[in-house]
Each structure stands twice: as structure tokens, then as C-alpha cells.
Motif scaffolding. Structure first.
Motif, PDB file in Angstrom:
ATOM      1  N   ASN A  53       0.818  -1.211   0.000  1.00  0.00           N
ATOM      2  CA  ASN A  53       0.000   0.000   0.000  1.00  0.00           C
ATOM      3  C   ASN A  53       0.852   1.261   0.000  1.00  0.00           C
ATOM      4  OD1 ASN A  53      -2.397   1.428   0.023  1.00  0.00           O
ATOM      5  ND2 ASN A  53      -2.550   1.455   2.244  1.00  0.00           N
ATOM      6  N   SER A  54       2.008   1.205   0.654  1.00  0.00           N
ATOM      7  CA  SER A  54       2.885   2.371   0.702  1.00  0.00           C
ATOM      8  C   SER A  54       3.692   2.556  -0.571  1.00  0.00           C
ATOM      9  CB  SER A  54       3.849   2.248   1.892  1.00  0.00           C
ATOM     10  OG  SER A  54       4.700   1.113   1.738  1.00  0.00           O
ATOM     11  N   GLY A  55       3.817   1.491  -1.350  1.00  0.00           N
ATOM     12  CA  GLY A  55       4.578   1.558  -2.587  1.00  0.00           C
ATOM     13  C   GLY A  55       6.068   1.441  -2.394  1.00  0.00           C
ATOM     14  N   ASN A  56       6.519   1.143  -1.173  1.00  0.00           N
ATOM     15  CA  ASN A  56       7.952   1.074  -0.885  1.00  0.00           C
ATOM     16  C   ASN A  56       8.542  -0.306  -1.160  1.00  0.00           C
ATOM     17  OD1 ASN A  56       7.916   3.759   0.015  1.00  0.00           O
ATOM     18  ND2 ASN A  56       7.324   3.139   2.091  1.00  0.00           N
ATOM     19  N   LYS A  57       7.733  -1.354  -1.037  1.00  0.00           N
ATOM     20  CA  LYS A  57       8.239  -2.711  -1.213  1.00  0.00           C
ATOM     21  C   LYS A  57       7.592  -3.356  -2.427  1.00  0.00           C
ATOM     22  CE  LYS A  57       9.313  -3.586   3.664  1.00  0.00           C
ATOM     23  NZ  LYS A  57       9.109  -4.489   4.812  1.00  0.00           N
ATOM     24  N   THR A  58       8.396  -4.119  -3.149  1.00  0.00           N
ATOM     25  CA  THR A  58       7.928  -4.805  -4.350  1.00  0.00           C
ATOM     26  C   THR A  58       8.136  -6.297  -4.182  1.00  0.00           C
ATOM     27  OG1 THR A  58       8.505  -2.890  -5.713  1.00  0.00           O
ATOM     28  CG2 THR A  58       8.133  -4.971  -6.854  1.00  0.00           C
ATOM     29  N   TYR A  59       7.143  -7.070  -4.581  1.00  0.00           N
ATOM     30  CA  TYR A  59       7.216  -8.524  -4.490  1.00  0.00           C
ATOM     31  C   TYR A  59       6.915  -9.112  -5.863  1.00  0.00           C
ATOM     32  CZ  TYR A  59       6.511  -7.286   0.431  1.00  0.00           C
ATOM     33  OH  TYR A  59       6.613  -6.720   1.678  1.00  0.00           O
ATOM     34  N   GLU A  60       7.366 -10.339  -6.047  1.00  0.00           N
ATOM     35  CA  GLU A  60       7.117 -11.033  -7.316  1.00  0.00           C
ATOM     36  C   GLU A  60       6.189 -12.213  -7.087  1.00  0.00           C
ATOM     37  OE1 GLU A  60       9.811 -13.842  -9.924  1.00  0.00           O
ATOM     38  OE2 GLU A  60      10.299 -11.746 -10.432  1.00  0.00           O
ATOM     39  N   GLY A  61       5.115 -12.265  -7.825  1.00  0.00           N
ATOM     40  CA  GLY A  61       4.166 -13.368  -7.751  1.00  0.00           C
ATOM     41  C   GLY A  61       3.970 -13.977  -9.127  1.00  0.00           C
ATOM     42  N   ARG A  62       3.054 -14.920  -9.183  1.00  0.00           N
ATOM     43  CA  ARG A  62       2.729 -15.533 -10.474  1.00  0.00           C
ATOM     44  C   ARG A  62       1.249 -15.881 -10.502  1.00  0.00           C
ATOM     45  NH1 ARG A  62       1.937 -20.918 -10.784  1.00  0.00           N
ATOM     46  NH2 ARG A  62       2.269 -22.144  -8.877  1.00  0.00           N
ATOM     47  N   VAL A  63       0.691 -15.877 -11.689  1.00  0.00           N
ATOM     48  CA  VAL A  63      -0.719 -16.220 -11.855  1.00  0.00           C
ATOM     49  C   VAL A  63      -0.879 -17.727 -11.644  1.00  0.00           C
ATOM     50  CG1 VAL A  63      -2.681 -16.233 -13.436  1.00  0.00           C
ATOM     51  CG2 VAL A  63      -1.077 -14.321 -13.457  1.00  0.00           C
ATOM     52  N   SER A  64      -1.632 -18.100 -10.605  1.00  0.00           N
ATOM     53  CA  SER A  64      -1.803 -19.519 -10.294  1.00  0.00           C
ATOM     54  C   SER A  64      -3.104 -20.091 -10.861  1.00  0.00           C
ATOM     55  CB  SER A  64      -1.775 -19.745  -8.774  1.00  0.00           C
ATOM     56  OG  SER A  64      -2.792 -18.976  -8.137  1.00  0.00           O
ATOM     57  N   ARG A  65      -4.163 -19.272 -10.885  1.00  0.00           N
ATOM     58  CA  ARG A  65      -5.459 -19.740 -11.395  1.00  0.00           C
ATOM     59  C   ARG A  65      -6.200 -18.591 -12.048  1.00  0.00           C
ATOM     60  NH1 ARG A  65      -5.998 -20.921  -6.172  1.00  0.00           N
ATOM     61  NH2 ARG A  65      -8.074 -19.990  -5.975  1.00  0.00           N
ATOM     62  N   ILE A  66      -7.016 -18.926 -13.045  1.00  0.00           N
ATOM     63  CA  ILE A  66      -7.902 -17.953 -13.694  1.00  0.00           C
ATOM     64  C   ILE A  66      -9.288 -18.563 -13.750  1.00  0.00           C
ATOM     65  CG2 ILE A  66      -8.391 -16.613 -15.776  1.00  0.00           C
ATOM     66  CD1 ILE A  66      -5.433 -16.728 -16.442  1.00  0.00           C
ATOM     67  N   ASN A  67     -10.246 -17.879 -13.152  1.00  0.00           N
ATOM     68  CA  ASN A  67     -11.612 -18.402 -13.132  1.00  0.00           C
ATOM     69  C   ASN A  67     -12.173 -18.461 -14.547  1.00  0.00           C
ATOM     70  OD1 ASN A  67     -14.181 -19.210 -12.410  1.00  0.00           O
ATOM     71  ND2 ASN A  67     -14.344 -17.786 -10.710  1.00  0.00           N
ATOM     72  N   ALA A  68     -12.899 -19.533 -14.845  1.00  0.00           N
ATOM     73  CA  ALA A  68     -13.485 -19.705 -16.171  1.00  0.00           C
ATOM     74  C   ALA A  68     -14.849 -19.045 -16.285  1.00  0.00           C
ATOM     75  CB  ALA A  68     -13.613 -21.201 -16.503  1.00  0.00           C
ATOM     76  N   ARG A  69     -15.354 -18.471 -15.182  1.00  0.00           N
ATOM     77  CA  ARG A  69     -16.687 -17.860 -15.202  1.00  0.00           C
ATOM     78  C   ARG A  69     -16.562 -16.342 -15.055  1.00  0.00           C
ATOM     79  NH1 ARG A  69     -20.546 -16.350 -11.401  1.00  0.00           N
ATOM     80  NH2 ARG A  69     -19.172 -16.981  -9.701  1.00  0.00           N
TER      81      ARG A  69
END
Length: 390
Positions: free
Chosen positions: A251-267
Motif C-alpha cells: 500500500n505504501s509503494g515502498n516494497k515490491t514482491y514477485e508473484g505468479r498467476v496460479s489460477r484464472i476463473n473460467a466464469r
């Protein structure tokens, strides 16, 4: 006397008329100066187009939720007697440790009673087995010797033939056995163990509390891996793929993290016309409920440019400068963000306007801002400057 007045009157009229015509002649003979009309030419900021590969990023936000989380509910009734650790929010447990144990002394007694009843039933058929079925007597004798009312009941010996099966079933041995197995399964519910290494995030009971069937006891999560659920427009759903990397900021914009797309809803959500996308992230310092901003790399758009979306009008046109005159060209918008737009259809080398020009129109004469003065002009004013030509 009358003639004299008449003559004087006529002379006065002649003089007045002569004065009027004389004044008019003097006015007409005076040359009027031509007005000095000032022509205004606006100064514009431009850039030369060089198409390239543009990464389309879709912004989204949401709150972190633990990927592995368990809501603890009681399936039996009794008094809370024991926990491996203090059953309080923030307490860590290892896998297999007892989260909560409910007093089951009364129920355990009923289970042992049922086992004793099965023991008596098998003992009652042993004489008949010795006389009528001597070939199966040894295995049932061994089973009877190993039957312990204080331990989990072992499986019944397998029947060698239909004759043995009918005999055992007719004496109620199978029914008694499965009744005990049912009681044992329910006895397990008096003890709740940690399914993984984690932390108790909510504790709604304390030791000594009377717990009722169906009562919520707390929540248990794995603090190592989290998921961020975000909603994106349906028009962008086909741009995403499972496994794509995602940049996340707090929220503060000071820290950055790396994630990955694990699931995408089909609906697609009918109310909002959005698709839920789940992003998995694991890093130190993350907590459940944290607000995160995600920038999803949807895809790379080839042969495109990115400009301010305010430069594209409602007819999908932008202004270019050709021979110091504004010209409009039609473009193809590919993706709109809050401030930017990715467009295609602008040839390489085309000189485009990079800032809005007030009152701009097709054919409007302009002056291109010099490169060495661009920075100073931008710092002094965000509006377009004007130069006057006599």
C-alpha cells in the motif's frame, strides 16, 4: 428691411451648407492607417515515432489471503481439555500437533464397550468353528488373541469361501465390526490436529469451554504462501496465462514482491463483467489481509507505441506535424490504462504531438519547440506557449 433679412438668411444657409461639405471633404481626404493584425502561432511539443514491442500491463488490487487456511469447527460436543500450545491467536503449531482436544472419556467408554461385545460374539462362535470349520479355526483364534479393547480394532479375517462368509454374517460379527469402525471414526473428531505448519489467526474458545456441535473454534493458516484475488475486465481475460509473473507492491509503494498467476476463473461475474484472477506470492513480511497493487503483464504488443490517452480523440485520431501544420491521422487503440494508451498504425518517423494543444484543428499552423528549450518550457508551464509574428 424685409429684403435685407431674407438676403442674410440665405447667406447663413449657404455658409452652413458649405461648411458641411468642406468638413466632409477634409474627412474623406485623410488617409486611415491600416490595422496591425497580429497572427498567433502556437508552439507544440513533438516526438518522432519509433514503433517497438510494448508490454501491456493491467493494474489490479486486492487483499492477501493465505493459500492454505482451515476454519476449525466442532463436529462433536464436549469440554475443551487440552492443546499442545496455548490456544490463542498468533500461536504457531507444527504439523501433527494437537490444536484442540475435547473430553471424550464417556464416548471412549462406549467404544470399548462395543469392542468387548464383539470380543464376546467371536468367543461364542469359537466352539462351533472348532467342530464344523476346523480349517478356519486357527485364523479366528489368532484374531481373537490379538483383539485389544484399548487399541483400534484390526480388520476381520478374510472369508475363504461363501460358507464361512454366511456363517460369520449370520452371527452378526460383520455388523458389530462396522459399528465399531463407525464409533472409532467419530472418536477421532474429539481431537483436531494441525494439518500443516502454521499459525492460529483466530481463537474463539479457551480451555474449559463447553463446545457444541457445529460451533466455530478458530482459523489456522500457513503464513508462508499467500494468494491475491483480483478482478479484471473480461476483455483482458484472454491476455493472461497461468504461470505469468506479476509485480506486486504494498500500500505504501515502498516494497515490491514477485508473484505468479496460479489460477484464472473460467466464469465471468454477471454483475461486474469481470474475471477473478488468483496470484500466488511467497515472501517474508507478508501478512494475511495486506492490501496489494498488482501489475499483470498481459502480453507484448508488437509494432506499437504508448502515448497519453488524452492525445487520442473520440474518432481515434491523433495530431501530427507536417511542414509546420497540424494533420490528423487515424490510429488503432489496442489497450487503454488510466493515463496511457497503446496504439498501432503510426508509421515510423512520423512526428506526433506529445502534449495537448488547446483549440487544435486540422491545418492549424504551429511552431515546434526547440529541443534545447523543451525542458525549460515544460518546467515553467504545462500549457502550450505562443509566439507572435508581425
Amino acid at each position: 428691411m424685409d429684403k435685407r433679412k431674407i438676403i442674410l438668411s440665405l447667406l447663413g444657409v449657404v455658409l452652413i451648407v458649405g461648411a458641411i461639405f468642406g468638413a466632409k471633404a477634409i474627412i474623406d481626404s485623410k488617409e486611415q492607417p491600416k490595422p496591425n493584425i497580429q497572427k498567433t502561432v502556437k508552439t507544440v511539443f513533438v516526438d518522432t515515432v519509433q514503433n517497438s514491442s510494448i508490454a501491456i500491463k493491467i493494474p489490479a488490487n486486492g487483499n492477501l489471503v493465505a493459500k492454505d487456511r482451515v476454519e476449525l469447527y466442532a463436529e462433536v460436543q464436549g469440554v475443551f481439555r487440552y492443546s499442545s500450545q496455548d490456544f490463542k491467536a498468533g500461536q504457531a503449531y507444527k504439523r501433527g500437533q494437537t490444536l484442540l482436544k475435547i473430553d471424550a472419556a464417556e464416548y471412549e467408554a462406549s467404544v470399548q464397550s462395543a469392542k468387548s461385545e464383539l470380543y464376546n460374539q467371536i468367543t461364542a462362535i469359537m466352539p462351533d468353528l472348532r467342530l464344523d470349520y476346523p480349517e478356519i479355526f486357527p485364523k479366528w483364534q489368532e484374531y481373537l488373541n490379538n483383539l485389544d479393547v484399548n487399541s483400534s480394532i484390526p480388520p476381520l479375517p478374510e472369508s475363504a469361501n461363501d460358507k464361512e462368509r454366511y456363517f460369520i454374517s449370520g452371527r452378526g460379527i460383520n455388523s458389530a465390526y462396522f459399528n465399531i469402525k463407525n464409533l472409532e471414526q467419530r472418536l477421532v473428531k474429539y481431537r483436531i490436529t494441525a494439518p500443516f505448519n502454521g499459525v492460529l489467526t483466530e481463537a474463539l474458545v479457551t480451555e474449559g469451554t463447553l463446545i457444541r456441535n457445529g460451533q466455530k473454534l478458530g482459523e489456522f493458516i500457513d503464513p508462508e504462501v499467500y494468494e491475491l484475488q483480483v478482478s479484471i475486465g473480461k476483455q483482458y481475460a484472454d491476455l493472461l496465462q497461468v504461470g505469468e509473473k506479476v509485480s506486486l507492491t504494498d500500500n505504501s509503494g515502498n516494497k515490491t514482491y514477485e508473484g505468479r498467476v496460479s489460477r484464472i476463473n473460467a466464469r465471468i461475474d454477471q454483475a461486474t463483467q469481470t474475471v477473478n484472477v488468483f496470484i500466488e506470492v511467497a515472501a517474508e513480511g507478508l501478512k494475511e489481509g495486506m492490501y496489494m497493487q498488482a501489475n499483470l503483464d498481459a502480453r507484448n504488443e508488437e509494432n506499437a507505441i504508448e502515448i497519453d490517452r488524452s492525445l487520442v480523440n473520440d474518432r481515434n485520431e491523433i495530431f501530427t506535424v507536417q511542414d509546420s501544420v497540424l494533420k490528423t491521422i487515424e490510429v488503432t487503440p489496442v489497450y487503454f490504462s488510466d493515463r496511457k494508451v497503446v496504439i498501432k498504425g503510426v508509421p515510423d518517423g512520423e512526428v506526433i504531438v506529445t502534449r495537448q494543444v488547446s483549440g487544435a484543428y486540422n491545418g492549424m499552423p504551429v511552431k515546434i519547440a526547440e529541443e534545447n528549450n523543451t525542458a525549460d518550457t515544460a518546467a515553467s508551464s504545462n500549457s502550450n506557449s505562443e509566439s507572435k509574428v508581425q
